[in-house]
Design a protein around this motif. Structure first.
Motif, mmCIF file in Angstrom:
data_model
loop_
_atom_site.group_PDB
_atom_site.id
_atom_site.type_symbol
_atom_site.label_atom_id
_atom_site.label_comp_id
_atom_site.label_asym_id
_atom_site.label_seq_id
_atom_site.Cartn_x
_atom_site.Cartn_y
_atom_site.Cartn_z
ATOM 1 N N LEU A 113 33.057 9.763 -3.380
ATOM 2 C CA LEU A 113 32.703 8.908 -4.512
ATOM 3 C C LEU A 113 32.274 7.515 -4.046
ATOM 4 C CD1 LEU A 113 35.483 9.954 -7.021
ATOM 5 C CD2 LEU A 113 33.060 10.582 -7.084
ATOM 6 N N SER A 114 33.002 6.962 -3.094
ATOM 7 C CA SER A 114 32.644 5.639 -2.573
ATOM 8 C C SER A 114 31.257 5.661 -1.941
ATOM 9 C CB SER A 114 33.661 5.177 -1.522
ATOM 10 O OG SER A 114 34.901 4.960 -2.119
ATOM 11 N N HIS A 115 31.002 6.684 -1.168
ATOM 12 C CA HIS A 115 29.701 6.782 -0.511
ATOM 13 C C HIS A 115 28.578 6.933 -1.542
ATOM 14 C CE1 HIS A 115 26.692 7.615 2.495
ATOM 15 N NE2 HIS A 115 26.322 8.678 1.790
ATOM 16 N N LEU A 116 28.781 7.775 -2.537
ATOM 17 C CA LEU A 116 27.747 7.970 -3.559
ATOM 18 C C LEU A 116 27.426 6.671 -4.285
ATOM 19 C CD1 LEU A 116 28.691 11.443 -5.097
ATOM 20 C CD2 LEU A 116 26.681 10.887 -3.706
ATOM 21 N N VAL A 117 28.461 5.937 -4.660
ATOM 22 C CA VAL A 117 28.236 4.673 -5.366
ATOM 23 C C VAL A 117 27.499 3.688 -4.455
ATOM 24 C CG1 VAL A 117 29.378 2.657 -6.385
ATOM 25 C CG2 VAL A 117 30.144 4.961 -6.989
ATOM 26 N N GLU A 118 27.930 3.570 -3.203
ATOM 27 C CA GLU A 118 27.252 2.668 -2.264
ATOM 28 C C GLU A 118 25.799 3.085 -2.045
ATOM 29 O OE1 GLU A 118 29.483 2.390 1.387
ATOM 30 O OE2 GLU A 118 31.316 1.890 0.294
ATOM 31 N N LYS A 119 25.571 4.370 -1.887
ATOM 32 C CA LYS A 119 24.219 4.878 -1.656
ATOM 33 C C LYS A 119 23.324 4.606 -2.858
ATOM 34 C CE LYS A 119 21.471 7.459 0.925
ATOM 35 N NZ LYS A 119 20.944 6.966 2.165
ATOM 36 N N ILE A 120 23.849 4.867 -4.048
ATOM 37 C CA ILE A 120 23.078 4.615 -5.269
ATOM 38 C C ILE A 120 22.777 3.125 -5.402
ATOM 39 C CG2 ILE A 120 23.187 4.633 -7.803
ATOM 40 C CD1 ILE A 120 24.738 7.301 -7.548
ATOM 41 N N GLU A 123 20.117 2.026 -2.920
ATOM 42 C CA GLU A 123 18.800 2.593 -3.205
ATOM 43 C C GLU A 123 18.152 1.961 -4.431
ATOM 44 O OE1 GLU A 123 17.360 5.760 -1.818
ATOM 45 O OE2 GLU A 123 18.704 5.493 -0.131
ATOM 46 N N ASP A 124 18.943 1.848 -5.511
ATOM 47 C CA ASP A 124 18.336 1.453 -6.776
ATOM 48 C C ASP A 124 19.419 0.977 -7.741
ATOM 49 O OD1 ASP A 124 16.981 1.255 -9.195
ATOM 50 O OD2 ASP A 124 15.977 3.185 -9.001
ATOM 51 N N GLU A 125 19.395 -0.289 -8.054
ATOM 52 C CA GLU A 125 20.386 -0.872 -8.957
ATOM 53 C C GLU A 125 20.322 -0.210 -10.340
ATOM 54 O OE1 GLU A 125 23.649 -3.100 -9.355
ATOM 55 O OE2 GLU A 125 22.458 -3.184 -7.537
ATOM 56 N N GLU A 126 19.141 0.236 -10.753
ATOM 57 C CA GLU A 126 18.982 0.902 -12.050
ATOM 58 C C GLU A 126 19.744 2.226 -12.083
ATOM 59 O OE1 GLU A 126 18.042 1.841 -15.879
ATOM 60 O OE2 GLU A 126 17.780 -0.096 -14.895
ATOM 61 N N LYS A 127 19.762 2.941 -10.966
ATOM 62 C CA LYS A 127 20.508 4.201 -10.900
ATOM 63 C C LYS A 127 22.007 3.953 -11.037
ATOM 64 C CE LYS A 127 17.169 6.875 -8.319
ATOM 65 N NZ LYS A 127 16.809 7.469 -7.047
ATOM 66 N N LEU A 128 22.480 2.847 -10.493
ATOM 67 C CA LEU A 128 23.889 2.499 -10.626
ATOM 68 C C LEU A 128 24.207 2.231 -12.094
ATOM 69 C CD1 LEU A 128 26.521 2.084 -9.098
ATOM 70 C CD2 LEU A 128 25.891 -0.316 -8.811
ATOM 71 N N ALA A 129 23.314 1.560 -12.800
ATOM 72 C CA ALA A 129 23.508 1.322 -14.239
ATOM 73 C C ALA A 129 23.515 2.650 -14.996
ATOM 74 C CB ALA A 129 22.407 0.408 -14.772
ATOM 75 N N GLN A 130 22.663 3.593 -14.587
ATOM 76 C CA GLN A 130 22.650 4.916 -15.230
ATOM 77 C C GLN A 130 23.966 5.642 -14.991
ATOM 78 O OE1 GLN A 130 19.210 6.762 -13.476
ATOM 79 N NE2 GLN A 130 17.789 5.840 -14.945
ATOM 80 N N LEU A 131 24.497 5.529 -13.779
ATOM 81 C CA LEU A 131 25.787 6.143 -13.473
ATOM 82 C C LEU A 131 26.887 5.541 -14.342
ATOM 83 C CD1 LEU A 131 27.550 8.037 -11.789
ATOM 84 C CD2 LEU A 131 27.645 6.247 -10.034
ATOM 85 N N GLU A 132 26.895 4.220 -14.474
ATOM 86 C CA GLU A 132 27.881 3.563 -15.327
ATOM 87 C C GLU A 132 27.772 4.049 -16.771
ATOM 88 O OE1 GLU A 132 26.807 -0.490 -14.485
ATOM 89 O OE2 GLU A 132 28.415 -0.705 -13.011
#
Length: 144
Positions: A113-120, A123-132
Motif C-alpha cells: 500500500l505504501s509503495h502504491l501510494v508513493e508511486k501514484i 507519477e500523477d497528483e491527479e491519480k492520488l486525488a482519484q484514489l482518495e
C-alpha cells in the motif's frame, strides 16, 4: 482455479505478458487478440514467421498448451482447429493483476500500500486525488 491452471509464475524482471506467460505464449496470445475472429495455427505461424525463425509444430504445440490452460478455446472445423481467446486481453490482465496484488497484499499489505501510494503520487497528483475519492466512496458505502 485460474491461477493454478495457468501455471503462472510471476517474473517481475520481464516485460508485458511475459511477466506471467512464456515469451512465445505471450506473443501468440497478442496475435490471437489482434484478430476479431478465431484463427488457425497456420495464420499465427505465418505472422510469427515474419518476425523470427520458428517451426509450425512449435506454434501448434504452444497453442494446444494455451488451450489446455483454458486461455484459448479450440474448435474443430473439418480437418483443422480454430482458436479463439477465452478472455479478452483486458479481462486477462485484470485477473492477473488481481491475483498478483492479492498475493502480495496477503503477506505484505503495508509495504504494498505504501509503495502504491508513493508511486501514484510520484507519477500523477491527479491519480492520488482519484484514489482518495475512491476511498471516500468506499467508506460511504460501508467499507465493502
Amino acid at each position: 482455479m485460474f491461477w493454478r491452471k495457468l501455471g503462472i509464475e510471476f517474473k517481475p524482471h520481464k516485460t508485458g505478458l511475459s511477466k506471467v506467460l512464456g515469451e512465445l505464449e505471450a506473443e501468440i496470445m497478442e496475435i490471437v487478440w489482434q484478430h476479431d475472429r478465431p484463427v488457425t495455427v497456420r495464420e499465427v505461424y505465418e505472422e510469427l514467421r515474419e518476425r523470427r525463425s520458428i517451426a509450425y509444430t512449435t506454434v501448434m504445440t504452444i497453442m494446444s498448451r494455451l488451450a489446455e490452460k483454458e486461455l484459448l478455446q479450440k474448435t474443430q472445423e473439418s480437418n483443422y482447429y480454430l482458436y479463439s481467446p477465452v478472455y479478452s486481453r483486458e479481462e486477462f490482465t485484470t485477473k492477473v493483476v488481481s491475483l498478483v496484488l492479492d498475493g502480495l497484499l496477503a503477506d505484505f499489505a503495508q509495504p504494498v500500500l505504501s509503495h502504491l501510494v508513493e508511486k501514484i503520487q510520484d507519477e500523477d497528483e491527479e491519480k492520488l486525488a482519484q484514489l482518495e475519492q475512491l476511498i471516500r466512496e468506499r467508506r460511504a458505502k460501508g467499507g465493502k
